[in-house]
Design a protein around this motif. Structure first.
Motif, PDB file in Angstrom:
ATOM      1  N   ILE A   1      11.268  -4.815 -10.216  1.00 16.85           N
ATOM      2  CA  ILE A   1       9.917  -4.814  -9.660  1.00 16.85           C
ATOM      3  C   ILE A   1       9.292  -6.207  -9.771  1.00 16.85           C
ATOM      4  CG2 ILE A   1       7.584  -3.899  -9.919  1.00 16.85           C
ATOM      5  CD1 ILE A   1       9.502  -1.945  -8.645  1.00 16.85           C
ATOM      6  N   PHE A   2       9.414  -6.811 -10.943  1.00 20.98           N
ATOM      7  CA  PHE A   2       8.854  -8.146 -11.124  1.00 20.98           C
ATOM      8  C   PHE A   2       9.558  -9.178 -10.256  1.00 20.98           C
ATOM      9  CE2 PHE A   2       6.890  -6.597 -15.102  1.00 20.98           C
ATOM     10  CZ  PHE A   2       5.618  -7.105 -14.903  1.00 20.98           C
ATOM     11  N   LEU A   3      10.874  -8.999 -10.058  1.00 20.63           N
ATOM     12  CA  LEU A   3      11.620  -9.913  -9.197  1.00 20.63           C
ATOM     13  C   LEU A   3      11.111  -9.837  -7.763  1.00 20.63           C
ATOM     14  CD1 LEU A   3      14.005 -11.879  -8.810  1.00 20.63           C
ATOM     15  CD2 LEU A   3      15.467  -9.877  -8.430  1.00 20.63           C
ATOM     16  N   PHE A   4      10.922  -8.611  -7.271  1.00 16.56           N
ATOM     17  CA  PHE A   4      10.419  -8.444  -5.912  1.00 16.56           C
ATOM     18  C   PHE A   4       8.968  -8.912  -5.789  1.00 16.56           C
ATOM     19  CE2 PHE A   4      14.000  -5.440  -5.349  1.00 16.56           C
ATOM     20  CZ  PHE A   4      14.460  -5.873  -4.113  1.00 16.56           C
ATOM     21  N   SER A   5       8.214  -8.809  -6.897  1.00 20.78           N
ATOM     22  CA  SER A   5       6.801  -9.200  -6.842  1.00 20.78           C
ATOM     23  C   SER A   5       6.636 -10.697  -6.603  1.00 20.78           C
ATOM     24  CB  SER A   5       6.094  -8.804  -8.134  1.00 20.78           C
ATOM     25  OG  SER A   5       6.528  -9.587  -9.226  1.00 20.78           O
ATOM     26  N   THR A   6       7.679 -11.484  -6.895  1.00 23.13           N
ATOM     27  CA  THR A   6       7.596 -12.935  -6.666  1.00 23.13           C
ATOM     28  C   THR A   6       7.733 -13.293  -5.198  1.00 23.13           C
ATOM     29  OG1 THR A   6       9.989 -13.178  -7.041  1.00 23.13           O
ATOM     30  CG2 THR A   6       8.527 -13.416  -8.957  1.00 23.13           C
TER      31      THR A   6
ATOM     32  N   VAL B   1       0.993  -2.945  -0.991  1.00 32.48           N
ATOM     33  CA  VAL B   1       1.514  -1.702  -0.416  1.00 32.48           C
ATOM     34  C   VAL B   1       3.037  -1.793  -0.262  1.00 32.48           C
ATOM     35  CG1 VAL B   1       1.475  -0.169   1.588  1.00 32.48           C
ATOM     36  CG2 VAL B   1      -0.656  -1.200   0.763  1.00 32.48           C
ATOM     37  N   MET B   2       3.526  -2.937   0.230  1.00 31.52           N
ATOM     38  CA  MET B   2       4.963  -3.114   0.393  1.00 31.52           C
ATOM     39  C   MET B   2       5.668  -3.096  -0.957  1.00 31.52           C
ATOM     40  SD  MET B   2       5.371  -3.141   3.580  1.00 31.52           S
ATOM     41  CE  MET B   2       7.122  -3.517   3.578  1.00 31.52           C
ATOM     42  N   LEU B   3       5.047  -3.693  -1.967  1.00 30.32           N
ATOM     43  CA  LEU B   3       5.641  -3.691  -3.301  1.00 30.32           C
ATOM     44  C   LEU B   3       5.702  -2.273  -3.857  1.00 30.32           C
ATOM     45  CD1 LEU B   3       6.782  -5.516  -5.513  1.00 30.32           C
ATOM     46  CD2 LEU B   3       4.487  -5.688  -6.463  1.00 30.32           C
ATOM     47  N   LEU B   4       4.673  -1.484  -3.574  1.00 30.38           N
ATOM     48  CA  LEU B   4       4.675  -0.084  -3.998  1.00 30.38           C
ATOM     49  C   LEU B   4       5.812   0.677  -3.332  1.00 30.38           C
ATOM     50  CD1 LEU B   4       3.079   2.105  -5.585  1.00 30.38           C
ATOM     51  CD2 LEU B   4       1.870   2.580  -3.452  1.00 30.38           C
TER      52      LEU B   4
ATOM     53  N   LEU C   1      -2.329   2.345  -7.260  1.00 30.64           N
ATOM     54  CA  LEU C   1      -1.349   3.427  -7.257  1.00 30.64           C
ATOM     55  C   LEU C   1      -0.116   3.096  -8.096  1.00 30.64           C
ATOM     56  CD1 LEU C   1      -1.474   4.594  -3.521  1.00 30.64           C
ATOM     57  CD2 LEU C   1      -2.622   5.580  -5.507  1.00 30.64           C
ATOM     58  N   ALA C   2      -0.200   2.038  -8.892  1.00 34.31           N
ATOM     59  CA  ALA C   2       0.923   1.687  -9.763  1.00 34.31           C
ATOM     60  C   ALA C   2       0.956   2.623 -10.969  1.00 34.31           C
ATOM     61  CB  ALA C   2       0.797   0.239 -10.226  1.00 34.31           C
ATOM     62  N   GLY C   3       2.165   2.963 -11.386  1.00 34.57           N
ATOM     63  CA  GLY C   3       2.344   3.824 -12.551  1.00 34.57           C
ATOM     64  C   GLY C   3       3.811   3.913 -12.901  1.00 34.57           C
ATOM     65  N   PRO C   4       4.143   4.321 -14.120  1.00 32.20           N
ATOM     66  CA  PRO C   4       5.557   4.379 -14.529  1.00 32.20           C
ATOM     67  C   PRO C   4       6.406   5.278 -13.645  1.00 32.20           C
ATOM     68  CG  PRO C   4       4.107   4.616 -16.432  1.00 32.20           C
ATOM     69  CD  PRO C   4       3.239   4.699 -15.210  1.00 32.20           C
ATOM     70  N   ASP C   5       5.835   6.401 -13.179  1.00 28.59           N
ATOM     71  CA  ASP C   5       6.603   7.316 -12.350  1.00 28.59           C
ATOM     72  C   ASP C   5       6.635   6.855 -10.892  1.00 28.59           C
ATOM     73  OD1 ASP C   5       3.875   7.799 -12.552  1.00 28.59           O
ATOM     74  OD2 ASP C   5       4.034   9.848 -11.820  1.00 28.59           O
ATOM     75  N   VAL C   6       5.526   6.302 -10.393  1.00 27.88           N
ATOM     76  CA  VAL C   6       5.471   5.858  -8.995  1.00 27.88           C
ATOM     77  C   VAL C   6       6.396   4.676  -8.759  1.00 27.88           C
ATOM     78  CG1 VAL C   6       3.970   4.943  -7.183  1.00 27.88           C
ATOM     79  CG2 VAL C   6       3.112   6.687  -8.745  1.00 27.88           C
ATOM     80  N   PHE C   7       6.435   3.727  -9.698  1.00 25.03           N
ATOM     81  CA  PHE C   7       7.273   2.540  -9.546  1.00 25.03           C
ATOM     82  C   PHE C   7       8.740   2.802  -9.907  1.00 25.03           C
ATOM     83  CE2 PHE C   7       3.742  -0.731  -9.529  1.00 25.03           C
ATOM     84  CZ  PHE C   7       4.128  -1.269  -8.308  1.00 25.03           C
TER      85      PHE C   7
END
Length: 342
Positions: free
Chosen positions: A143-148, A154-157, A88-94
């Motif tokens: 987003i990349f910071l939180f991904s670490t 799902v939480m990252l989304l 469900l990742a995408g430029p608008d969703v993220f």
């Protein structure tokens, strides 16, 4: 079998793009005979100057913009889905589109409330693109910071959606403080429109978009390695940090360009990669990425055609059409994944 399926799919997409591109030049609010369209495009001869202007300065740049923008957003969505391993990742969703939109709002509203890029000088266009790129990069960086730290997809989304809400809130506050004309203009821009790139700006738009697409094609091998996880990719000698940084730059660039000129276009970047996967039946980016580029271009040209069909009283906003095409696909993908999990 897979190779044959790829060749057939690419052939169908190329033919489909050609047909849809031609239909974009033929259909519109003004009826122009097909022989006159041919003469305008290939012989440069017509007795009607208005028809010539409509074809060369409106329909042709719109068709070209929709083709490039659809490809750019689709590639961005595919790379984000691969990097975060989230369907469900995408430029608008993220919220990346919202970040680019905030950058555009800061520059445009400060310049008097006009959002038509065709009205900008060269320096104005550069300022809008730079602001959109900065906004997109800020969101991508977050987003990349939180991904670490957030390992759950799902939480990252959800984090990405919340960042998008924060960007949208800031845009709302800017519009609240802007003039009535600026609010109206920005609202129209926010509905999405492939008509924001004039032939004068087409070389810049096409060059930057093509640069981003070529950069994405160069990442095919590391993206394939990342499908198996970062540790597996690193064991193959892939510098995952460098790949992520490059992905950040390319996605930010493509999203910023499209958002600056066309508004925050929804669903295309999210949906098209799934359509390409369903068509090919593979996750191999060697086949998937070129197919996504072509299918994204076809989707953009198709949506632009629907928006400009003469059966409607005027031009339909782009973001009123893309959900009609994209939402059923996403529902099908979610239902399909649910059946597989069960």
């Amino acid at each position: 079998m897979v190779k044959c399926r790829k060749v057939v799919s690419l052939s169908i997409l190329i033919v489909g793009i050609g047909v849809l591109f031609a239909l974009n030049l033929i259909f519109g609010s003004v009826s122009i005979p097909l022989p006159d369209i041919w003469n305008i495009l290939f012989e440069g001869d017509t007795q009607n100057g208005v028809w010539r202007f409509i074809v060369l300065e409106s329909r042709l740049p719109q068709a070209m913009t929709s083709l490039l923008a659809g490809a750019a957003l689709s590639v961005s969505g595919l790379m984000l889905q691969t990097a975060f391993r989230n369907p469900l990742a995408g430029p608008d969703v993220f919220g990346i589109s919202s970040g680019a939109g905030l950058g555009v709002a800061l520059v445009i509203l400060a310049m008097g409330g006009s959002v038509s890029t065709s009205a900008f000088s060269v320096s104005g266009s550069v300022a809008v693109l730079g602001a959109a790129f900065a906004g997109a990069m800020v969101v991508m960086g977050l987003i990349f910071l939180f991904s670490t730290t957030v390992r759950n997809n799902v939480m990252l989304l959800i984090v990405g959606i919340m960042i998008g809400y924060l960007m949208s809130s800031a845009i709302t506050l800017l519009n609240f403080a802007a003039t009535e004309e600026g609010v109206r203009s920005y609202m129209v821009w926010g509905l999405g429109n492939f008509g924001g790139v004039s032939m004068e700006h087409m070389p810049l738009f096409a060059s930057l978009t093509s640069l981003g697409l070529v950069g994405a094609l160069l990442l095919i091998k590391p993206l394939n390695a990342m499908l198996m996880g970062e540790q597996y990719a690193e064991s193959l000698g892939v510098d995952t940090k460098a790949v992520r940084n490059m992905l950040l730059l390319i996605t930010g660039l493509l999203t910023a360009i499209v958002t600056a000129y066309c508004g925050p276009v929804a669903f295309i970047g999210l949906v098209v990669p799934h359509m390409a996967r369903l068509l090919l039946g593979t996750e191999n980016h060697r086949s998937l990425l070129p197919t996504t580029i072509l299918m994204g271009g076809a989707m953009g040209v198709f949506c632009n055609l629907i928006c400009n069909l003469p059966v409607f009283s005027g031009i339909i906003p782009l973001n009123a059409v893309t959900p009609l095409v994209g939402a059923p696909v996403i529902i099908y993908v979610i239902a399909r994944h649910r059946q597989v999990d069960m």
